[in-house]
Motif scaffolding. Structure first.
Motif, PDB file in Angstrom:
ATOM      1  N   ALA A  21       0.976  -1.331  -0.094  1.00  0.00           N
ATOM      2  CA  ALA A  21      -0.039   0.023   0.001  1.00  0.00           C
ATOM      3  C   ALA A  21       0.844   1.320  -0.088  1.00  0.00           C
ATOM      4  CB  ALA A  21      -0.911   0.068   1.210  1.00  0.00           C
ATOM      5  N   GLY A  22       1.960   1.157   0.585  1.00  0.00           N
ATOM      6  CA  GLY A  22       2.856   2.326   0.660  1.00  0.00           C
ATOM      7  C   GLY A  22       3.507   2.478  -0.639  1.00  0.00           C
ATOM      8  N   ILE A  23       3.813   1.537  -1.181  1.00  0.00           N
ATOM      9  CA  ILE A  23       4.405   1.659  -2.733  1.00  0.00           C
ATOM     10  C   ILE A  23       3.480   2.141  -3.506  1.00  0.00           C
ATOM     11  CG2 ILE A  23       5.542   0.502  -4.516  1.00  0.00           C
ATOM     12  CD1 ILE A  23       7.103  -1.275  -2.367  1.00  0.00           C
ATOM     13  N   THR A  24       2.281   1.493  -3.447  1.00  0.00           N
ATOM     14  CA  THR A  24       1.134   2.113  -4.294  1.00  0.00           C
ATOM     15  C   THR A  24       0.738   3.575  -4.320  1.00  0.00           C
ATOM     16  OG1 THR A  24       0.073  -0.224  -4.447  1.00  0.00           O
ATOM     17  CG2 THR A  24      -1.319   1.728  -4.938  1.00  0.00           C
ATOM     18  N   ALA A  25       0.859   3.847  -2.848  1.00  0.00           N
ATOM     19  CA  ALA A  25       0.760   5.559  -2.717  1.00  0.00           C
ATOM     20  C   ALA A  25       1.716   6.295  -3.145  1.00  0.00           C
ATOM     21  CB  ALA A  25       0.325   5.567  -1.010  1.00  0.00           C
TER      22      ALA A  25
END
Length: 170
Positions: A21-25
């Motif tokens: 999720a962090g990389i996606t964000a």
């Protein structure tokens, strides 16, 4: 799963969701914004990662991983507070962005440590957390964090985003 307890498996799954999720964000907006779906998943799965990590005592008792969990929760609180209050004034957006990114770096430390000391199963890449190659990899991840944080601050300065409106930027 390579010596993991049931709690360890759950903890690992939640932490992988947080990292994804962090990389996606970051890929979507260049910042982890807690007002976006990916940012919300990142925030809450990181909290759950910390909380589940407190129940893992593979090396005896309270240790460096537990201290990192506490530090991560404190930095998450700083990031959320900086983005939702006027405490830091115009710098609030930058403080929030860099703090959320710092917590993503914090995920990398145990992730790299656990992976390199467990895999490949019969010949792990690192002998332990103090292995010089592992420490070099963590140092490289920190340099990557610093470069990313610098780019985030430059991006915010370029856009002149006010501290309280950061979560609504495109």
């Amino acid at each position: 799963m390579s010596g993991l307890t049931s709690l360890g498996v759950v903890h690992t799954a939640i932490s992988l969701a947080a990292v994804a999720a962090g990389i996606t964000a970051l890929a979507q907006r260049r910042h982890i914004l807690d007002g976006t779906p990916a940012g919300q998943v990142y925030l809450w799965s990181t909290v759950l990662t910390c909380l589940t990590g407190f129940g893992i005592f593979q090396h005896g008792g309270f240790g460096k991983p537990h201290a990192l969990g506490i530090l991560t929760l404190l930095v998450l609180g700083l990031a959320w507070g900086a983005g939702h209050s006027a405490l830091f004034g115009r710098a609030g957006a930058a403080v929030s962005s860099v703090a959320y990114s710092l917590t993503l770096f914090f995920h990398a430390i145990p992730g790299m440590t656990e992976t390199s000391t467990r895999l490949p199963v019969h010949a792990p890449l690192a002998s332990g957390p103090d292995d010089p190659n592992l420490q070099a990899a963590v140092a490289m991840a920190f340099v990557l964090f610093l470069v990313g944080a610098t780019l985030q601050v430059r991006d915010l300065r370029r856009r002149a985003v006010p501290a309280r409106g950061m979560e609504r930027t495109a």
